[in-house]
Design a protein around this motif. Structure first.
Motif, PDB file in Angstrom:
ATOM      1  N   ASP A  15       0.840  -1.188   0.000  1.00 26.50           N
ATOM      2  CA  ASP A  15       0.000   0.000   0.000  1.00 26.50           C
ATOM      3  C   ASP A  15       0.884   1.251   0.000  1.00 26.50           C
ATOM      4  O   ASP A  15       1.859   1.345   0.760  1.00 26.50           O
ATOM      5  N   ARG A  16       0.534   2.205  -0.841  1.00 30.30           N
ATOM      6  CA  ARG A  16       1.322   3.425  -0.986  1.00 30.30           C
ATOM      7  C   ARG A  16       0.486   4.674  -0.675  1.00 30.30           C
ATOM      8  O   ARG A  16       0.700   5.727  -1.280  1.00 30.30           O
ATOM      9  N   THR A  17      -0.427   4.528   0.264  1.00 27.77           N
ATOM     10  CA  THR A  17      -1.235   5.682   0.662  1.00 27.77           C
ATOM     11  C   THR A  17      -0.345   6.706   1.364  1.00 27.77           C
ATOM     12  O   THR A  17       0.211   6.428   2.425  1.00 27.77           O
ATOM     13  N   THR A  18      -0.182   7.849   0.754  1.00 24.41           N
ATOM     14  CA  THR A  18       0.638   8.905   1.345  1.00 24.41           C
ATOM     15  C   THR A  18      -0.244   9.836   2.177  1.00 24.41           C
ATOM     16  O   THR A  18      -1.473   9.849   2.044  1.00 24.41           O
ATOM     17  N   TRP A  19       0.408  10.614   3.013  1.00 24.68           N
ATOM     18  CA  TRP A  19      -0.350  11.547   3.834  1.00 24.68           C
ATOM     19  C   TRP A  19      -0.970  12.652   2.977  1.00 24.68           C
ATOM     20  O   TRP A  19      -2.047  13.173   3.308  1.00 24.68           O
ATOM     21  N   LEU A  20      -0.339  12.975   1.826  1.00 30.40           N
ATOM     22  CA  LEU A  20      -0.905  13.962   0.928  1.00 30.40           C
ATOM     23  C   LEU A  20      -2.224  13.471   0.347  1.00 30.40           C
ATOM     24  O   LEU A  20      -3.218  14.208   0.296  1.00 30.40           O
ATOM     25  N   ARG A  21      -2.234  12.181  -0.059  1.00 32.46           N
ATOM     26  CA  ARG A  21      -3.489  11.613  -0.556  1.00 32.46           C
ATOM     27  C   ARG A  21      -4.517  11.507   0.571  1.00 32.46           C
ATOM     28  O   ARG A  21      -5.711  11.706   0.360  1.00 32.46           O
ATOM     29  N   MET A  22      -4.014  11.202   1.755  1.00 33.87           N
ATOM     30  CA  MET A  22      -4.915  11.073   2.903  1.00 33.87           C
ATOM     31  C   MET A  22      -5.601  12.396   3.200  1.00 33.87           C
ATOM     32  O   MET A  22      -6.789  12.429   3.542  1.00 33.87           O
ATOM     33  N   GLN A  23      -4.890  13.493   3.048  1.00 35.07           N
ATOM     34  CA  GLN A  23      -5.494  14.795   3.299  1.00 35.07           C
ATOM     35  C   GLN A  23      -6.621  15.076   2.310  1.00 35.07           C
ATOM     36  O   GLN A  23      -7.625  15.698   2.670  1.00 35.07           O
ATOM     37  N   ARG A  24      -6.457  14.612   1.063  1.00 34.73           N
ATOM     38  CA  ARG A  24      -7.539  14.791   0.088  1.00 34.73           C
ATOM     39  C   ARG A  24      -8.760  13.949   0.470  1.00 34.73           C
ATOM     40  O   ARG A  24      -9.905  14.397   0.328  1.00 34.73           O
ATOM     41  N   LEU A  25      -8.515  12.731   0.954  1.00 35.42           N
ATOM     42  CA  LEU A  25      -9.631  11.886   1.391  1.00 35.42           C
ATOM     43  C   LEU A  25     -10.337  12.497   2.594  1.00 35.42           C
ATOM     44  O   LEU A  25     -11.571  12.472   2.686  1.00 35.42           O
ATOM     45  N   ILE A  26      -9.557  13.045   3.514  1.00 33.99           N
ATOM     46  CA  ILE A  26     -10.153  13.670   4.699  1.00 33.99           C
ATOM     47  C   ILE A  26     -11.010  14.862   4.290  1.00 33.99           C
ATOM     48  O   ILE A  26     -12.140  15.044   4.783  1.00 33.99           O
ATOM     49  N   GLN A  27     -10.495  15.674   3.387  1.00 31.62           N
ATOM     50  CA  GLN A  27     -11.240  16.839   2.932  1.00 31.62           C
ATOM     51  C   GLN A  27     -12.524  16.420   2.218  1.00 31.62           C
ATOM     52  O   GLN A  27     -13.545  17.113   2.293  1.00 31.62           O
ATOM     53  N   ARG A  28     -12.462  15.272   1.544  1.00 33.64           N
ATOM     54  CA  ARG A  28     -13.635  14.797   0.789  1.00 33.64           C
ATOM     55  C   ARG A  28     -14.708  14.195   1.692  1.00 33.64           C
ATOM     56  O   ARG A  28     -15.912  14.409   1.480  1.00 33.64           O
ATOM     57  N   TRP A  29     -14.285  13.441   2.719  1.00 34.85           N
ATOM     58  CA  TRP A  29     -15.247  12.632   3.452  1.00 34.85           C
ATOM     59  C   TRP A  29     -15.477  13.057   4.904  1.00 34.85           C
ATOM     60  O   TRP A  29     -16.576  12.852   5.432  1.00 34.85           O
ATOM     61  N   ILE A  30     -14.515  13.616   5.574  1.00 35.36           N
ATOM     62  CA  ILE A  30     -14.645  13.910   7.007  1.00 35.36           C
ATOM     63  C   ILE A  30     -15.118  15.344   7.201  1.00 35.36           C
ATOM     64  O   ILE A  30     -14.440  16.285   6.784  1.00 35.36           O
ATOM     65  N   PRO A  31     -16.263  15.559   7.839  1.00 36.27           N
ATOM     66  CA  PRO A  31     -16.784  16.920   8.019  1.00 36.27           C
ATOM     67  C   PRO A  31     -15.851  17.752   8.892  1.00 36.27           C
ATOM     68  O   PRO A  31     -15.239  17.238   9.845  1.00 36.27           O
ATOM     69  N   PRO A  32     -15.702  19.028   8.597  1.00 34.44           N
ATOM     70  CA  PRO A  32     -14.874  19.895   9.456  1.00 34.44           C
ATOM     71  C   PRO A  32     -15.577  20.160  10.780  1.00 34.44           C
ATOM     72  O   PRO A  32     -16.800  20.051  10.888  1.00 34.44           O
ATOM     73  N   VAL A  33     -14.790  20.515  11.773  1.00 36.75           N
ATOM     74  CA  VAL A  33     -15.350  20.813  13.099  1.00 36.75           C
ATOM     75  C   VAL A  33     -16.016  22.183  13.068  1.00 36.75           C
ATOM     76  O   VAL A  33     -15.446  23.159  12.582  1.00 36.75           O
ATOM     77  N   SER A  34     -17.221  22.240  13.582  1.00 34.56           N
ATOM     78  CA  SER A  34     -17.938  23.509  13.724  1.00 34.56           C
ATOM     79  C   SER A  34     -18.868  23.398  14.916  1.00 34.56           C
ATOM     80  O   SER A  34     -19.369  22.315  15.231  1.00 34.56           O
ATOM     81  N   ILE A  35     -19.102  24.502  15.595  1.00 38.38           N
ATOM     82  CA  ILE A  35     -19.994  24.534  16.753  1.00 38.38           C
ATOM     83  C   ILE A  35     -21.433  24.597  16.245  1.00 38.38           C
ATOM     84  O   ILE A  35     -21.809  25.544  15.544  1.00 38.38           O
ATOM     85  N   LEU A  36     -22.224  23.607  16.599  1.00 36.65           N
ATOM     86  CA  LEU A  36     -23.585  23.486  16.083  1.00 36.65           C
ATOM     87  C   LEU A  36     -24.644  23.967  17.069  1.00 36.65           C
ATOM     88  O   LEU A  36     -25.780  24.240  16.663  1.00 36.65           O
ATOM     89  N   HIS A  37     -24.297  24.042  18.344  1.00 33.37           N
ATOM     90  CA  HIS A  37     -25.274  24.429  19.361  1.00 33.37           C
ATOM     91  C   HIS A  37     -25.021  25.857  19.830  1.00 33.37           C
ATOM     92  O   HIS A  37     -23.866  26.297  19.901  1.00 33.37           O
ATOM     93  N   PRO A  38     -26.072  26.597  20.184  1.00 29.74           N
ATOM     94  CA  PRO A  38     -25.878  27.960  20.695  1.00 29.74           C
ATOM     95  C   PRO A  38     -25.391  27.931  22.136  1.00 29.74           C
ATOM     96  O   PRO A  38     -25.340  26.883  22.783  1.00 29.74           O
ATOM     97  N   TRP A  39     -25.064  29.094  22.651  1.00 29.43           N
ATOM     98  CA  TRP A  39     -24.695  29.219  24.054  1.00 29.43           C
ATOM     99  C   TRP A  39     -25.904  28.866  24.924  1.00 29.43           C
ATOM    100  O   TRP A  39     -27.050  29.115  24.541  1.00 29.43           O
ATOM    101  N   PRO A  40     -25.668  28.277  26.093  1.00 35.86           N
ATOM    102  CA  PRO A  40     -26.793  27.840  26.935  1.00 35.86           C
ATOM    103  C   PRO A  40     -27.799  28.942  27.238  1.00 35.86           C
ATOM    104  O   PRO A  40     -29.011  28.707  27.194  1.00 35.86           O
ATOM    105  N   ASP A  41     -27.326  30.154  27.556  1.00 37.12           N
ATOM    106  CA  ASP A  41     -28.248  31.232  27.909  1.00 37.12           C
ATOM    107  C   ASP A  41     -29.180  31.564  26.750  1.00 37.12           C
ATOM    108  O   ASP A  41     -30.365  31.851  26.970  1.00 37.12           O
ATOM    109  N   GLU A  42     -28.660  31.543  25.526  1.00 39.01           N
ATOM    110  CA  GLU A  42     -29.478  31.904  24.369  1.00 39.01           C
ATOM    111  C   GLU A  42     -30.627  30.923  24.188  1.00 39.01           C
ATOM    112  O   GLU A  42     -31.797  31.323  24.056  1.00 39.01           O
ATOM    113  N   ARG A  43     -30.304  29.618  24.174  1.00 35.23           N
ATOM    114  CA  ARG A  43     -31.351  28.623  23.943  1.00 35.23           C
ATOM    115  C   ARG A  43     -32.304  28.542  25.130  1.00 35.23           C
ATOM    116  O   ARG A  43     -33.512  28.367  24.967  1.00 35.23           O
TER     117      ARG A  43
END
Length: 496
Positions: free
Chosen positions: A456-484
């Motif tokens: 297997d010749r999976t490089t980290w460069l190729r892995m980064q493309r797979l991650i960008q394609r399939w793994i969702p980026p981190v984002s805050i989905l919930h509001p602050w407790p006081d707001e909700r």
């Protein structure tokens, strides 16, 4: 109080009987269906059905008007329509009970099966089957016993829960969040955070009841039900489920206490039990005995109580142990403790040379005392280490099984895993833990791909493309407790 529906004629108020005792409350509800008409519809027949209240809505209004009323006729609400709705609400891929019947098999002859089930219920021929015992791992490494009910038991239990909810949702207090319609774990987390920040909380009791679901006393449970339910047939149904027992390794074991986790009726019964054992007592205690402010948030058998004064916390804990002991319950000493927590915890502990304030866990999050950039008090919530470690271990094991699947198929599965994790844990102040989880998932995937073959010749460069394609980026989905919290309660506490 009569929970029964009406016929084609509107409800006619009845004259209260003379010398009526407490059990005569249902006499003034009005005339309902005549004998033998239990199968008739529960709403008035009009050309336009809009605005016509359902039978359960009338039960709900009656329960709200009189908090001491007892309902004598509820069994007729178990109609074929309600049983059908209960069946359609079940999970289609759920495991089968001891009868071996799956959702798809039952649906083949659904109407015939429901007619037969309805007839069994109303002629008293229905019998509850034992639950099939299975075990799932807990966060602490132990095994949690679950009981998988037979399919028809699930249907009837869900229908009964719908009827009971019309009554008990008017009784349950605002700080109870577990397994209630329209309430969630995030609402409980919001209430806890807002309560600590806005109330004068300096000490926190982090409590856990030992083996709660297995320790529920059946005798007390029936007594609590009888406070509101006077329909003997509904009570017998619950008693049948409580005494049905479990089937494990071909042997049936009768249960004198406890309610099986996994049964559809169990969440409601567990809430009901703690409503009378804990919630009403806490409500009374903080008004009669507390010297300072007291706030509580409960989700099922996990609850956190905040106090202004340590003396209140210590007295509460002593009396709580005695209170639970009367009802066959006890606190888990390993998970129950009083700790200094709040806006003054850090400076107070620094003066005493005790280091940083302790943290506590609730609903999968570790709660930590911190400060904002401007020096204001802030509660930081981070994913519990044990929860994250266990989830990453599951991902690693599953990737080993999926190692030789096509990369797009692996990517789709990993995307669903990360999205599910973010859907629950993506709250403000938890970004660091989310980044760490996503990074570890990416590393596990990279190692799994590298081990598919010695060439297997999976490089980290190729892995980064797979991650960008399939793994969702981190984002805050919930509001602050006081707001909700403010949106949901309009700035007022939901505690009644």
């Amino acid at each position: 109080m009569n929970g029964q529906g009406t016929s084609d004629r509107p409800v006619v108020p009845a004259k209260p009987p003379n010398k009526a005792g407490p059990s005569a409350a249902e006499a003034v509800e009005g005339r309902g269906l005549a004998k033998g008409n239990a199968s008739q519809q529960n709403t008035l027949r009009t050309q336009c059905r809009a605005g016509v209240p359902s039978a359960l809505e009338r039960v709900r209004e009656a329960a709200r008007r009189d908090r001491k009323a007892r309902f004598t006729t509820l069994f007729h609400h178990l109609t074929i329509e309600r049983l059908r709705a209960a069946f359609l609400a079940l999970q289609r891929k759920a495991a089968a009970g001891i009868d071996g019947v799956t959702w798809e098999q039952y649906a083949v002859n659904l109407e015939g099966n429901l007619l037969d089930l309805h007839a069994q219920l109303h002629r008293g021929a229905y019998r509850a089957r034992p639950s099939r015992r299975v075990y799932i791992p807990k966060a602490d490494g132990r095994q949690r016993p679950l009981g998988i009910a037979a399919l028809e038991d699930k249907i009837v239990q869900r229908a009964v829960v719908e009827v009971f909810n019309a009554i008990y949702e008017t009784d349950f207090l605002g700080f109870s969040y577990g397994f209630r319609p329209g309430r969630s774990q995030h609402q409980a987390l919001d209430a806890l955070s807002v309560g600590i920040r806005r109330c004068k909380v300096n000490w926190v009791l982090d409590a856990d009841i030992r083996g709660y679901f297995e320790a529920i006393d059946h005798g007390w449970m029936v007594k609590f039900l009888e406070h509101r339910i006077a329909d003997r047939r509904m009570l017998r149904l619950v008693q049948k489920w409580l005494s049905a027992g479990v089937m494990e390794d071909g042997k049936r074991t009768e249960c004198d206490e406890g309610t099986p986790q996994g049964a559809t009726i169990s969440p409601l019964l567990s809430n009901l039990y703690l409503h009378y054992v804990l919630d009403l007592w806490v409500q009374q205690w903080r008004h009669r005995h507390a010297r300072g402010s007291v706030t509580i948030t409960r989700f099922a058998d996990d609850f956190v109580v905040g106090f202004q004064h340590r003396t209140d916390a210590e007295q509460f804990l002593r009396e709580l142990r005695e209170r639970l002991r009367k009802f066959s319950l006890e606190l888990n000493p390993e998970k129950t403790r009083i700790l200094e927590f709040g806006r003054f915890a850090a400076p107070n502990r620094e003066k005493a040379g005790l280091g940083k304030p302790e943290s506590f866990n609730f609903l999968g999050f570790t709660h930590i005392c911190a400060k904002t950039g401007t020096g204001k008090f802030l509660i930081v919530r981070r994913t519990m280490r044990e929860r994250m470690r266990r989830k990453l271990h599951e991902v690693k094991d599953e990737l080993q099984q999926r190692r030789h699947q096509p990369i797009p198929k692996q990517g789709e599965w990993l995307r669903s895993v990360v999205r599910g994790h973010l859907a629950y844990y993506a709250v403000p102040t938890n970004g660091q833990s989310l980044d760490r989880f996503r990074t570890q998932v990416n590393r596990h995937w990279y190692r799994a791909l590298r081990r598919r073959s010695q060439r297997d010749r999976t490089t980290w460069l190729r892995m980064q493309r797979l991650i960008q394609r399939w793994i969702p980026p981190v984002s805050i989905l919930h509001p602050w407790p006081d707001e909700r919290f403010d949106v949901r309660t309009r700035g007022r506490s939901p505690v009644r």
